[in-house]
Structure formats: structure tokens, C-alpha cells
Scaffold this motif. Structure first.
Motif, PDB file in Angstrom:
ATOM      1  N   VAL A  62       0.841  -1.189   0.000  1.00 15.74           N
ATOM      2  CA  VAL A  62       0.000   0.000   0.000  1.00 15.74           C
ATOM      3  C   VAL A  62       0.879   1.243   0.000  1.00 15.74           C
ATOM      4  N   ALA A  63       0.626   2.149  -0.940  1.00 17.81           N
ATOM      5  CA  ALA A  63       1.373   3.401  -0.980  1.00 17.81           C
ATOM      6  C   ALA A  63       1.239   4.119   0.362  1.00 17.81           C
ATOM      7  N   SER A  64       2.346   4.647   0.867  1.00 20.44           N
ATOM      8  CA  SER A  64       2.336   5.288   2.178  1.00 20.44           C
ATOM      9  C   SER A  64       3.388   6.384   2.221  1.00 20.44           C
ATOM     10  N   ASP A  65       2.981   7.560   2.697  1.00 19.64           N
ATOM     11  CA  ASP A  65       3.952   8.644   2.837  1.00 19.64           C
ATOM     12  C   ASP A  65       4.754   8.522   4.129  1.00 19.64           C
ATOM     13  N   SER A  66       4.535   7.431   4.879  1.00 18.98           N
ATOM     14  CA  SER A  66       5.195   7.265   6.169  1.00 18.98           C
ATOM     15  C   SER A  66       6.026   5.987   6.264  1.00 18.98           C
ATOM     16  N   HIS A  67       6.215   5.269   5.156  1.00 17.48           N
ATOM     17  CA  HIS A  67       6.936   4.001   5.188  1.00 17.48           C
ATOM     18  C   HIS A  67       7.887   3.863   4.001  1.00 17.48           C
ATOM     19  N   LEU A  68       8.942   3.092   4.233  1.00 19.29           N
ATOM     20  CA  LEU A  68       9.904   2.726   3.198  1.00 19.29           C
ATOM     21  C   LEU A  68       9.768   1.241   2.921  1.00 19.29           C
ATOM     22  N   TYR A  69       9.697   0.879   1.633  1.00 18.91           N
ATOM     23  CA  TYR A  69       9.522  -0.519   1.230  1.00 18.91           C
ATOM     24  C   TYR A  69      10.589  -0.893   0.214  1.00 18.91           C
ATOM     25  N   ILE A  70      11.319  -1.974   0.503  1.00 22.49           N
ATOM     26  CA  ILE A  70      12.319  -2.527  -0.416  1.00 22.49           C
ATOM     27  C   ILE A  70      11.897  -3.955  -0.731  1.00 22.49           C
ATOM     28  N   PRO A  71      11.379  -4.241  -1.913  1.00 26.34           N
ATOM     29  CA  PRO A  71      10.888  -5.594  -2.221  1.00 26.34           C
ATOM     30  C   PRO A  71      11.921  -6.683  -1.975  1.00 26.34           C
ATOM     31  N   ALA A  72      13.185  -6.400  -2.276  1.00 23.46           N
ATOM     32  CA  ALA A  72      14.232  -7.414  -2.094  1.00 23.46           C
ATOM     33  C   ALA A  72      14.652  -7.555  -0.634  1.00 23.46           C
ATOM     34  N   GLY A  73      14.200  -6.653   0.218  1.00 23.08           N
ATOM     35  CA  GLY A  73      14.526  -6.719   1.635  1.00 23.08           C
ATOM     36  C   GLY A  73      15.789  -5.954   2.000  1.00 23.08           C
ATOM     37  N   PHE A  74      15.847  -5.515   3.235  1.00 22.64           N
ATOM     38  CA  PHE A  74      17.041  -4.856   3.762  1.00 22.64           C
ATOM     39  C   PHE A  74      18.122  -5.909   4.003  1.00 22.64           C
TER      40      PHE A  74
END
Length: 685
Positions: free
Chosen positions: A243-255
Motif C-alpha cells: 500500500v502506498a504510504s507517505d510514512s513508510h519505506l519498502y524494499i521488495p528485495a529486503g534490507f
């Protein structure tokens, strides 16, 4: 109108089911606790508030005033006259109540209510009123945290925006999404745009390494929902939504675990964080000065209490900033806190600037290295910054400055530039004002759980965690502060490592002192402090320029405590476990390979056990005398611990009751904290 306009009591009930914590005046002392909320309304043009950062941009109510509120928890004698006339106000750390944990050796709890939560009952047996109050505006509700509700800063024609830097480090695989604040319990600074092309995400191996930029299509401003395991034939529970969010960072491949990720983006809607300090100031002034009415602490004409502020780590820094910036004078210019107890703040202060994330811990060697937590002045005494020529000190308002007792562990010297608290910026001993005491808790760790039991997990550290017990120092320190304010009885002189007696040394000198323990790697250096330029308007409250300019040639002197032949710190207050050791206890610990190998880890210390027998020492080549060579029997160890505790009590650094506690904890080779394979006392011939 300004100040506390309403103290709302939300819930009031007996504490510990009415248990009697001693007596006063021939009557038993029972306690009650209250959940409350202080509502504050201020005129931003009032000179007592107009100087605060972004106060002119704070959203106002229909009455033209700026409104804020803060949660608090009050633990008080049911009959105030049976108390001791003193209140300890806890600046809560990230919203969490911890006074009973550290002063009473109680369990960690944000909802203390039972007799078990009272621990050993110290604060109540001595008659203190305890107030835990929120001040940090970006803490979110949840887990029983205390929250300060502060307004957003906003221009008349639109939102306030600015560039910010957020840092993320994970230690396990599989993490793909994090709040922009890096903590679920902290309000993120929302992104002004979801376009990744307007931001930069990069990662570093070490803080000083060259950054590797991630492609704009390799990440998103988004959060993960779902992803649980399905059951009972329902596969929807295993679904995952992005879900698009102006408060979160998303990396599909993972940190990637152990790497330092940096996100540079434009944020909006900062909070007016200074109002957290103002609310704390006005609340305590109200409780101290207002007679009767809504002030339950001055009912029926009761005299004003003595007020002591206490904060540890983040809130210790907050207290130092609170004092330095003049918040200890209320709106009428009266002294607010009579005394301040700052613990494990190191040389730092809090930054209340626009777009500050207050939950971020202070600068460490690996984590959050660029956090502007450590800036001149570092010391309570006025001195001169040899790099900039500036002259300043944390204490500079004699009429309203409180008495101060500053305590710090060995970790603060390694991670938090703690030597600068009592040296000038070139590393020379710096005399402190008569109103200040500084105590070094030798060979102990930043975080010391009063109820720790082995085995202590290493996590991503090379050594086991430091387990030195220090909570008894809290109790003696508070009693010393109360005697100082109440009777004018000065506490013992400061006890810190010093240059003039060789107990505060350079890294090269320390390396020559530390024993060659087999298999133990040593730090390359402590967390050094270069001169950093955060921008021309930073000290006035502006956001940090991107990026800050870090000097490669100009540094402040960061020194470390000298050690004895065991590797334990020589100076300061040596807890009984350090004076009669079963190991080498350090303020530092190192990261393992794959997680920033060799760098100092967070605020961690080490426990490196002594060899247990002469044979073990000889086989391993350990230069330290073994446990049996030192003490002979468990009884010999108890005797050594008792003697060390008694010596501290004679100097007023331990209470008499804690001498017996130390001896009891030492029975059977201190197994409550140590793993020892020698025979227990019951097995002796």
C-alpha cells in the motif's frame, strides 16, 4: 493566558492494594496512583514562549492560543504529610515509565499497579512522590506509553517542508518495510511526495564508507499489509498487500542485515517539539506553585514539594538541553526543578530542531553517527571551544539553574564522548561548578537491567553483554540529592577519571594497558568527534542542511578510562562486582562479521569471564588470575563483595540496605548474573 490550564484526573486508585510502605508520624504510609493529563494553552507572543523553535508556526485554536497536552502518571502517598516532601519527576524515555524499574529493582512495566511492580519498595519506603510525564511529541500511543500531544507547524498558505535524513539498520533477514521513523512507536515525518525520483536511498558498509545508491525502481514509499499464515482453509490470511504510504519505506528485495541504509527525502508537517519542554516546565511549576484547587500535591495548604528531574540516556540528554536553553525558569522567571539527575547522557544534548526525530538514539560509532546529539557545550562548566572560539556552558543562569548530579557508565566514554562532560574540548581536566557532581560508574554498561539473569545473549556482538549491577547507585544518588536540596548537605566530591592522575587516557595509552586476553579483539578507537557543520541556522532551530560538512582535520578530544591488570576501569565508583570481579567488564563490545565487523556495537558493553582455576589459566594463556586463586571459596567471594560494598557505603555511594543485597547476590559465585562452573557453597567440603 499561559501555562497549565487544566489538570485532568482520568483514573485514581490505590497502589499495591493499599500495602503499607513503612510509617510516618506513627501512621502507616500507603500510596495511590493516578493517570492524568495536563492541558496547556499558551499565547505564542508571550515573551516566555515566543523564543521557542517554530512557535509562531504552531496551529492555534479558535481562542487564538496554542494548545498542547501531556500524559502523566502520579504515584503519591495517600496522606501527603506522610511523605518526605520530595517529588521525583521522570522525563519518560520514549514514553516508557522506568522509575520503579531502576530505583526499586522492579519489573519493566508501563502499567505498574501491583505489589510486585513496587520491587523492593525503596521510593515508597522513603516517602517520595513519583511523577512520570511525557515530553516527546513524536511518540505514538500504544503499549501503555505516555504521550505528549503537540501541534503541527504550518505556514498560512501551506505545509512546512524540508529535506531530512533517515537511517535504518536491521539485524535479521526478511525485513522489507519500515516506518520512516525506523520505529513503530514513533510518528514518522511524512514524505511530501511519493515520487522516489525526488528522494535518494543509499547504503553504506560503515558510516565513513562510500555510499551505494539504490535505483529509484528498487524501492517505494509504501507499507506491507497482511502476509500472515492462512488457516482453516482460508488462504486470504496468507495474502500480502503493498500500500502506498507517505510514512513508510519498502524494499521488495529486503534490507540487507548489518548495512546502514540512508534515505534523503523531503518531509512535511513537523511538530512544534519545543512545546514538550514548555509543557513539562509549566506542569512542574503548576504542581510546585499553585495551592489547592486542581493541584492535588498542594491540597489543604500543604507546603510545596522539592522537585527533582530524572532522565536516562535520551531523556538525560533532554534534561541537559532543557537546562541549557533556559527552560528551568518558568513563565514568571521562577526556578522550576530544584535538582536534576541526568544518567548516561554522555556529552550530548537533545536536538529540538524542525524535522528532528527525537526517538533516534544519540550518535554512536556505527549507528546514527551523524545525529547532531553532541555539540558544544558538552560540560556544565563554562569553557571555550578551541575549534570555533565559542564560549558556553550548560549551567549559565545561576538564579534558576538546578543542582545537578550527572552519572555515566563506561559505555559513555566509548560511544558517547563522555570525557567531554568533565574536560575542555582539548581534553584537559575542567573544574565543575560547586552545584555539580559527576560520578563515573566504572566498568559498567549503558543499559544495566536491575533484574538481569544469565545467559545473556550476544546478538551481533563478539562478546557476552556486560552484566555489572549498578541500580544501588541510583538509590544513594537520589538520597544525596535530597539531602543537598533539603539540608544543604553537599554530596561526596565528583568521582571521574582524570588526566592529572593518569586515569583518563588516550587510545594508544589504553591499548598498552589492556591485558592480552586470548581470543578477545580490541576496539580500534572510541567514537571520535570531528567538527561538523550542520548549517548556519541550525542552532536557531532550522532543519539540517544536506549533507552536513564533516571536518577531516578538526576534532574534539575524546578520551577513555584507564584500566587495571584485569582490564577493569581504575577510576570512579567501582560497583562491588567490579571491585571483586569474576570477569573483565568493559563499556565496549564489537560487531561480528557481516554486521559491521570490528565497529563498536550500539551502547553494548562486554563481560569476559575470568579463568576459573589456575589450570584453566595456564592452558589458555590467560594473564588474569583465576577465580579460585583470588577468592578460594564462595564464602571468600561473598566476603570480598561485602567489603567492597561497605567501603562504598562509608563514602555515601551505597545505602546500608544495599550492602546486604550485594552480599546476598554474591552467594554461590554470584550465579544470579554469572555462569560459573565451580562448586556452589552447598557443595563445599
Amino acid at each position: 493566558m499561559s501555562g497549565v490550564v487544566d489538570l485532568e484526573i482520568i483514573r485514581r486508585r490505590p497502589f499495591a492494594e493499599g500495602h503499607a510502605f513503612g510509617e510516618a508520624g506513627g501512621e502507616t504510609r500507603t500510596y495511590e496512583c493516578m493517570d492524568a493529563r495536563a492541558h496547556v494553552a499558551i499565547d505564542p507572543q508571550n515573551p516566555a514562549y515566543a523564543w521557542m523553535i517554530d512557535i509562531g508556526l504552531a496551529q492555534r485554536g479558535d481562542d487564538g492560543l496554542v494548545h498542547a497536552s501531556t500524559d502523566l502518571w502520579i504515584l503519591k502517598p495517600v496522606a501527603l504529610e506522610r511523605g518526605n516532601g520530595a517529588a521525583m519527576v521522570e522525563f519518560v524515555n520514549r514514553g516508557n515509565k522506568r522509575a520503579l524499574q531502576f530505583y526499586n529493582d522492579g519489573p519493566a512495566s508501563n502499567a505498574p499497579q501491583s505489589l510486585a511492580d513496587a520491587g523492593n519498595g525503596f521510593l515508597m519506603r522513603r516517602g517520595y512522590t513519583v511523577i512520570s510525564a511525557a515530553w516527546q511529541g513524536d511518540v505514538l500511543p500504544g503499549d501503555g506509553r505516555l504521550v505528549a500531544r503537540l501541534p503541527v507547524a504550518r505556514y498560512p498558505d501551506g505545509p512546512v517542508t524540508g529535506r531530512v535524513r533517515a537511517e535504518f539498520i536491521v539485524e535479521t533477514r526478511g525485513v522489507t518495510s519500515l516506518p520512516l521513523s525506523a520505529k513503530a512507536g514513533t510518528r514518522p515525518l511524512p514524505a511530501a511526495s511519493l515520487d522516489t525520483g525526488e528522494a535518494v536511498l543509499q547504503r553504506r558498509r560503515y558510516p565513513w564508507s562510500e555510499a551505494e545508491a539504490l535505483p529509484v525502481d528498487a524501492w517505494q514509499f509504501a507499507r506491507v499489509e497482511g502476509g500472515g499464515r492462512g488457516g482453516q482453509g482460508d488462504i486470504s490470511g496468507a495474502e500480502q498487500g503493498i500500500v502506498a504510504s507517505d510514512s513508510h519505506l519498502y524494499i521488495p528485495a529486503g534490507f540487507e542485515p548489518g548495512w546502514i541504509y540512508e534515505l534523503l527525502y523531503t518531509a512535511r508537517d513537523p511538530l512544534v517539539l519545543d512545546l514538550g519542554y514548555a509543557a513539562m516546565r509549566d506542569l512542574v511549576s503548576f504542581l510546585k506553585q499553585t495551592e489547592g484547587g486542581a493541584n492535588l500535591l498542594r491540597a489543604d495548604g500543604a507546603p510545596p514539594l522539592r522537585f527533582y528531574g530524572w532522565g536516562r540516556s535520551q531523556t538525560g540528554r533532554g534534561i541537559r538541553d532543557f537546562i541549557h536553553r533556559g527552560f528551568n525558569a518558568d513563565a514568571q522567571g521562577r526556578k522550576v526543578f530544584d535538582g536534576m539527575l541526568t544518567h548516561i547522557a554522555g556529552g550530548g544534548r537533545t536536538t529540538m530542531n524542525r524535522f528532528t526525530n527525537l526517538v533516534v538514539a544519540a550518535s554512536r560509532q556505527y549507528e546514527d553517527w551523524l545525529n547532531p546529539s553532541d555539540r558544544f557545550p558538552f560540560s556544565y562548566a563554562v569553557s571555550t571551544d578551541h575549534l570555533t572560539g565559542a564560549e558556553d556552558g550548560i549551567l549559565k543562569r545561576p538564579e534558576t539553574d538546578p543542582l545537578v548530579i550527572h552519572t555515566q557508565t563506561a559505555s559513555e566514554y566509548w560511544y558517547r564522548r563522555g570525557s567531554l562532560v568533565h574536560t575542555d574540548t582539548e581534553g584537559n581536566d575542567l573544574p565543575q561548578p560547586e552545584t555539580v557532581r559527576i560520578y563515573f560508574w566504572a566498568s559498567s554498561q549503558h543499559w544495566a537491567d536491575p533484574r538481569a539473569t544469565p545467559p545473556v545473549q550476544r546478538g551481533v556482538c563478539q562478546n557476552a553483554q556486560n552484566i555489572v549491577a549498578t541500580s544501588a547507585f541510583f538509590r544513594a544518588t537520589l538520597e544525596a540529592m535530597d539531602a543537598w536540596v533539603r539540608d544543604g548537605q553537599a554530596p561526596p566530591p565528583s568521582a571521574v577519571p582524570r588526566r592529572d592522575d593518569g586515569t583518563l587516557v588516550t587510545m594508544d595509552a589504553w591499548r598498552g594497558q589492556f591485558p592480552a586476553i586470548p581470543g578477545v579483539a580490541l576496539p580500534a578507537r572510541p567514537n571520535e568527534l570531528p567538527l561538523v557543520d550542520y548549517g548556519p541556522d541550525f542552532e536557531a532551530g532550522a532543519a539540517i542542511v544536506e549533507p552536513p560538512v564533516v571536518s577531516t582535520t578538526q576534532h574534539y578530544a575524546v578520551l577513555v578510562p584507564a584500566v587495571d591488570a584485569d582490564g577493569n576501569d581504575r577510576a570512579g565508583l567501582r560497583a562491588p562486582m567490579v571491585a571483586a570481579p569474576l570477569g573483565t567488564y568493559t563499556g565496549w563490545n564489537l560487531r561480528i562479521p557481516g554486521h559491521g565487523a570490528g565497529a563498536l556495537h550500539d551502547f553494548s558493553g562486554s563481560c569476559i569471564p575470568l579463568p576459573e582455576t589456575r589450570e584453566e589459566r595456564e592452558v589458555t594463556g590467560d594473564p588474569r588470575p583465576s577465580i579460585l586463586e583470588r577468592y578460594g571459596t564462595p564464602a571468600g567471594y561473598v566476603a570480598a563483595i561485602r567489603a567492597a560494598a561497605g567501603a562504598l557505603a562509608e563514602r555515601r555511594f551505597l545505602l546500608a540496605e544495599d550492602v546486604e543485597r550485594a552480599a546476598e547476590a554474591a552467594r554461590d559465585w554470584g550465579r544470579a548474573r554469572h555462569i560459573v562452573y565451580l562448586p556452589a557453597a552447598s557443595d563445599e567440603a
